[in-house]
Scaffold this motif. Structure first.
Motif, short mmCIF file in Angstrom:
data_model
loop_
_atom_site.label_atom_id
_atom_site.label_comp_id
_atom_site.label_asym_id
_atom_site.label_seq_id
_atom_site.Cartn_x
_atom_site.Cartn_y
_atom_site.Cartn_z
N ALA A 66 0.83 -1.21 0.00
CA ALA A 66 0.00 0.00 0.00
C ALA A 66 0.87 1.26 0.00
CB ALA A 66 -0.93 0.00 1.21
N LEU A 67 1.92 1.27 0.82
CA LEU A 67 2.82 2.43 0.84
C LEU A 67 3.49 2.63 -0.51
CD1 LEU A 67 4.50 2.07 4.35
CD2 LEU A 67 2.97 3.89 3.60
N SER A 68 3.93 1.55 -1.13
CA SER A 68 4.56 1.66 -2.45
C SER A 68 3.58 2.14 -3.51
CB SER A 68 5.14 0.30 -2.87
OG SER A 68 6.20 -0.07 -2.05
N THR A 69 2.35 1.65 -3.46
CA THR A 69 1.35 2.08 -4.43
C THR A 69 1.06 3.57 -4.31
OG1 THR A 69 0.34 -0.11 -4.39
CG2 THR A 69 -1.01 1.70 -5.22
N VAL A 70 0.87 4.03 -3.09
CA VAL A 70 0.62 5.46 -2.87
C VAL A 70 1.80 6.28 -3.35
CG1 VAL A 70 0.35 7.21 -1.07
CG2 VAL A 70 -1.04 5.16 -1.01
N TYR A 71 3.01 5.84 -3.04
CA TYR A 71 4.19 6.60 -3.46
C TYR A 71 4.29 6.70 -4.97
CZ TYR A 71 8.97 7.93 -4.39
OH TYR A 71 10.08 8.56 -4.88
N PHE A 72 4.21 5.56 -5.66
CA PHE A 72 4.42 5.57 -7.11
C PHE A 72 3.32 6.29 -7.87
CE2 PHE A 72 7.18 1.78 -6.32
CZ PHE A 72 8.36 2.42 -6.67
N PHE A 73 2.08 6.16 -7.44
CA PHE A 73 1.00 6.80 -8.18
C PHE A 73 0.72 8.24 -7.76
CE2 PHE A 73 -0.79 2.36 -9.09
CZ PHE A 73 -0.14 2.31 -10.31
N PHE A 74 1.08 8.61 -6.51
CA PHE A 74 0.69 9.93 -6.04
C PHE A 74 1.82 10.78 -5.46
CE2 PHE A 74 -3.06 7.18 -5.58
CZ PHE A 74 -3.88 7.81 -6.49
N ARG A 75 3.04 10.25 -5.28
CA ARG A 75 4.09 11.04 -4.64
C ARG A 75 5.42 11.08 -5.39
NH1 ARG A 75 2.64 14.73 -1.68
NH2 ARG A 75 4.67 14.74 -0.72
N VAL A 76 5.69 10.17 -6.31
CA VAL A 76 6.99 10.11 -6.97
C VAL A 76 7.21 11.39 -7.81
CG1 VAL A 76 6.23 8.90 -9.07
CG2 VAL A 76 8.54 8.59 -8.25
N PRO A 77 8.41 11.97 -7.78
CA PRO A 77 8.68 13.15 -8.61
C PRO A 77 8.66 12.77 -10.09
CG PRO A 77 10.36 12.89 -6.90
CD PRO A 77 9.52 11.66 -6.89
N ALA A 78 7.82 13.45 -10.86
CA ALA A 78 7.69 13.15 -12.29
C ALA A 78 7.28 14.42 -13.02
CB ALA A 78 6.66 12.04 -12.50
N TRP A 79 7.22 14.34 -14.34
CA TRP A 79 6.69 15.44 -15.13
C TRP A 79 5.19 15.28 -15.26
CZ3 TRP A 79 10.99 14.50 -19.15
CH2 TRP A 79 12.12 15.22 -18.79
N CYS A 80 4.52 16.39 -15.46
CA CYS A 80 3.05 16.38 -15.55
C CYS A 80 2.58 15.58 -16.75
CB CYS A 80 2.53 17.82 -15.61
SG CYS A 80 0.76 17.94 -15.84
N GLY A 81 2.98 15.95 -17.94
CA GLY A 81 2.62 15.20 -19.14
C GLY A 81 1.22 15.44 -19.67
N ALA A 82 0.47 16.37 -19.08
CA ALA A 82 -0.89 16.65 -19.57
C ALA A 82 -0.82 17.35 -20.93
CB ALA A 82 -1.63 17.53 -18.57
N SER A 83 -1.81 17.11 -21.75
CA SER A 83 -1.85 17.72 -23.07
C SER A 83 -2.24 19.19 -22.96
CB SER A 83 -2.85 16.99 -23.96
OG SER A 83 -2.49 15.65 -24.08
N GLY A 84 -1.58 20.02 -23.74
CA GLY A 84 -1.89 21.44 -23.76
C GLY A 84 -1.75 22.01 -25.15
N ARG A 85 -1.85 23.32 -25.26
CA ARG A 85 -1.75 23.97 -26.57
C ARG A 85 -0.37 23.85 -27.17
NH1 ARG A 85 -4.24 29.26 -24.24
NH2 ARG A 85 -6.23 28.40 -23.62
N GLU A 86 0.63 23.83 -26.32
CA GLU A 86 2.02 23.79 -26.80
C GLU A 86 2.64 22.41 -26.65
OE1 GLU A 86 3.90 26.77 -24.48
OE2 GLU A 86 2.56 28.34 -25.20
N GLY A 87 1.83 21.36 -26.69
CA GLY A 87 2.33 20.00 -26.53
C GLY A 87 2.09 19.51 -25.11
N THR A 88 2.94 18.61 -24.67
CA THR A 88 2.77 18.07 -23.32
C THR A 88 3.40 18.99 -22.29
OG1 THR A 88 4.77 16.76 -23.53
CG2 THR A 88 2.72 15.68 -24.12
N CYS A 89 2.78 19.04 -21.13
CA CYS A 89 3.24 19.90 -20.04
C CYS A 89 4.51 19.32 -19.43
CB CYS A 89 2.15 20.00 -18.97
SG CYS A 89 2.60 20.99 -17.55
N ARG A 90 5.52 20.17 -19.21
CA ARG A 90 6.79 19.73 -18.63
C ARG A 90 6.96 20.21 -17.20
NH1 ARG A 90 9.96 16.30 -21.74
NH2 ARG A 90 11.75 17.27 -20.80
#
Length: 128
Positions: A35-59
């Motif tokens: 459970a701790l690992s799942t929460v960390y990887f899906f909700f706490r690990v440092p990553a890039w946003c990656g959401a789609s936007g007007r100028e490509g993916t969000c960094r």
């Protein structure tokens, strides 16, 4: 968190793997570590946003592969990818854009599978 404190989930994941390899811990400990690992990887690990936007993916930086950056629209966009069935293919593309996100996604999936296996372990015994 600063420094190495934001990478605590990798240490928990390493302990989880060691716990499965040694069979020294019971299902409750395995479930807690999963459970701790799942929460960390899906909700706490440092990553890039990656959401789609007007100028490509969000960094922008985000916390977790299922969370967006500081922009509210990006958080909702990532949430909709998980909930709306027609967007699951796009979610699969966005979970593997680079090595960091791919490792976090694989770690999260393995942690979920570990949690399921630790719940089912008492039914089959320790022999499997």
């Amino acid at each position: 968190m600063k420094g190495l404190g934001k990478y605590w989930g990798w240490a928990v994941f390493a302990v989880l793997i060691a716990a499965w390899l040694t069979s020294a811990f019971g299902p409750g400990v395995l479930l807690t570590l999963s459970a701790l690992s799942t929460v960390y990887f899906f909700f706490r690990v440092p990553a890039w946003c990656g959401a789609s936007g007007r100028e490509g993916t969000c960094r922008n930086n985000s916390q977790g592969v299922l969370m967006g950056c500081h922009l509210r629209q990006h958080k909702w966009q990532k949430f909709k990818l998980v909930v709306v069935r027609e967007r699951w293919r796009q979610l699969a593309r966005e979970l593997f854009p680079n090595a960091t996100s791919a490792l976090a996604t694989i770690g999260g999936v393995l942690a979920v599978l570990s949690g399921v296996a630790s719940v089912l372990q008492p039914f089959w015994g320790k022999g499997w």
